[in-house]
Design an enzyme around this catalytic site. Sequence first.
Site, PDB file in Angstrom:
ATOM      1  N   TRP A 102      24.561  25.549  43.625  1.00  0.00           N
ATOM      2  CA  TRP A 102      25.350  25.843  42.422  1.00  0.00           C
ATOM      3  C   TRP A 102      24.488  25.904  41.171  1.00  0.00           C
ATOM      4  O   TRP A 102      24.692  26.737  40.299  1.00  0.00           O
ATOM      5  CB  TRP A 102      26.518  24.867  42.263  1.00  0.00           C
ATOM      6  CG  TRP A 102      27.577  25.136  43.295  1.00  0.00           C
ATOM      7  CD1 TRP A 102      27.987  24.304  44.297  1.00  0.00           C
ATOM      8  CD2 TRP A 102      28.357  26.349  43.451  1.00  0.00           C
ATOM      9  NE1 TRP A 102      28.957  24.920  45.060  1.00  0.00           N
ATOM     10  CE2 TRP A 102      29.201  26.162  44.569  1.00  0.00           C
ATOM     11  CE3 TRP A 102      28.402  27.567  42.769  1.00  0.00           C
ATOM     12  CZ2 TRP A 102      30.094  27.155  45.007  1.00  0.00           C
ATOM     13  CZ3 TRP A 102      29.288  28.557  43.208  1.00  0.00           C
ATOM     14  CH2 TRP A 102      30.116  28.344  44.311  1.00  0.00           C
ATOM     15  N   ASP A 172      28.059  21.182  34.834  1.00  0.00           N
ATOM     16  CA  ASP A 172      29.038  21.725  35.776  1.00  0.00           C
ATOM     17  C   ASP A 172      29.550  20.540  36.592  1.00  0.00           C
ATOM     18  O   ASP A 172      28.851  20.017  37.456  1.00  0.00           O
ATOM     19  CB  ASP A 172      28.360  22.759  36.683  1.00  0.00           C
ATOM     20  CG  ASP A 172      29.304  23.293  37.755  1.00  0.00           C
ATOM     21  OD1 ASP A 172      30.463  22.837  37.833  1.00  0.00           O
ATOM     22  OD2 ASP A 172      28.876  24.183  38.529  1.00  0.00           O
ATOM     23  N   LYS A 196      38.681  21.667  43.178  1.00  0.00           N
ATOM     24  CA  LYS A 196      37.992  20.667  43.984  1.00  0.00           C
ATOM     25  C   LYS A 196      38.696  19.317  43.842  1.00  0.00           C
ATOM     26  O   LYS A 196      39.157  18.753  44.803  1.00  0.00           O
ATOM     27  CB  LYS A 196      36.523  20.525  43.558  1.00  0.00           C
ATOM     28  CG  LYS A 196      35.759  21.829  43.435  1.00  0.00           C
ATOM     29  CD  LYS A 196      35.502  22.494  44.787  1.00  0.00           C
ATOM     30  CE  LYS A 196      35.060  23.941  44.682  1.00  0.00           C
ATOM     31  NZ  LYS A 196      33.834  24.200  43.957  1.00  0.00           N
TER      32      LYS A 196
HETATM   33  C1  PLP Z   1      33.063  25.499  43.657  1.00  0.00           C
HETATM   34  C2  PLP Z   1      32.013  25.333  42.634  1.00  0.00           C
HETATM   35  C3  PLP Z   1      31.708  26.343  41.709  1.00  0.00           C
HETATM   36  C4  PLP Z   1      32.381  27.698  41.734  1.00  0.00           C
HETATM   37  O1  PLP Z   1      33.682  27.590  41.338  1.00  0.00           O
HETATM   38  P1  PLP Z   1      34.662  28.861  41.213  1.00  0.00           P
HETATM   39  O2  PLP Z   1      35.852  28.239  40.589  1.00  0.00           O
HETATM   40  O3  PLP Z   1      34.884  29.372  42.604  1.00  0.00           O
HETATM   41  O4  PLP Z   1      34.006  29.857  40.347  1.00  0.00           O
HETATM   42  C5  PLP Z   1      30.730  26.096  40.765  1.00  0.00           C
HETATM   43  N1  PLP Z   1      30.092  24.913  40.719  1.00  0.00           N
HETATM   44  C6  PLP Z   1      30.349  23.913  41.585  1.00  0.00           C
HETATM   45  C7  PLP Z   1      29.618  22.624  41.462  1.00  0.00           C
HETATM   46  C8  PLP Z   1      31.329  24.086  42.566  1.00  0.00           C
HETATM   47  O5  PLP Z   1      31.602  23.094  43.413  1.00  0.00           O
END
Ligand code: PLP
Length: 360
Positions: A102, A172, A196
């Site tokens: 990521w 993030d 998540k």
């Molecule tokens: C799932 C995830 C993403 C991507 O998320 P989307 O909502 O599908 O764009 C980005 N960063 C992390 C850490 C993730 O777990």
Amino acid sequence: MSSVFNFSAGPSTLPEAVLQKARDELLDWHDSGMSVIEMSHRGKAFVSIAKKTESDLRELLNIADNYKILFLQGGATSQFAMVPMNLVSDKNCANYVCTGAWSQKAIAEAKRFCDVHIVSSSAQGAFSSIPLEDTWNIDADGAYLHYTSNETIGGVEFQFVPNSKDMPLVVDMSSNILSRPIDINKFGLIYAGAQKNIGPSGITVVIVREDLIEKTLSGTPSMFDYRQHAESESMLNTPPTFNWYLLGLVLEWIKAEGGLESMERRNKNQSDKLYSAIDDSSLYANPVKRSCRSRMNIPFTLAGESLDEKFLSDAEDEGFVGLKGHRLVGGVRASLYNAMPDEAVDELIAFMVEFERIYG
Ligand SMILES: *Cc1c(COP(=O)(O)O)cnc(C)c1O
């Protein structure tokens, strides 16, 4: 009770109480005569849902008034671009820590907008640890320092908040937001896709210090401009109303369960148990350095790929779903987000022990 235990990394399991409440309110929300899905986003009813969601998030994370909370679309992936578009300003450079898949995606996207300075990377070690902070090399001319607090694919998690040395710290937090208390004041900007740990897909939370969103890069479209979203209270266009409502129900559930301390206790307890089961066995293995192991996403492998397949299909037959590892790394991955019941983890461990007894 749902008939399976869902260990998927996202979209992921939601608290059963939340789904029941959504079901009960689906056709007629609080005697409004309408479903939330049908309501005008500017009407009194929906505005009250939106405001309650924001104030619950403020309360749970103890967010001060000088931070704006935005509810956006486009997932965390859109944030990979929106962060540089809004925060680089006249600096033309940003710092990124690279700890997994990521981070790499965030970096690739940022490169469209500015020079990316890699502060540190664990790519050499196959992303199985977090580089020690005293080895980091931060470019003082960078507009901000970005990191990924939990690498959902590799199963690596920061157990500390980096020191960004007066530079805005951007994170993030998609896969571990609201899993433990944090000190918001250490951050310039936090973003997280909801699917998540805090709700359904289709809605993304951004928490940003107000003074940071003064100047976008020229040509930035309105929909990518934090300031415009903030000024319109995340209603620059029609927001994902039902997702926003569901996210609000998850926040109410977290409060009712005892807040973030309680989530942290549960996550720690569940992940400790699963890691012990892995470490105590001679069939299962987790590649991550112990001090960097994620409490949210636990990847593991068996002795050989064909056994992985057998494990996954037997697990599915027993009602354990979503355990397949990410396509980049293979193997097995158990995601233990806030909504995961203790019972699911206990039963998964019992299944693993039995599987090892037969095939180990
Ligand atoms: C799932 C995830 C993403 C991507 O998320 P989307 O909502 O599908 O764009 C980005 N960063 C992390 C850490 C993730 O777990």
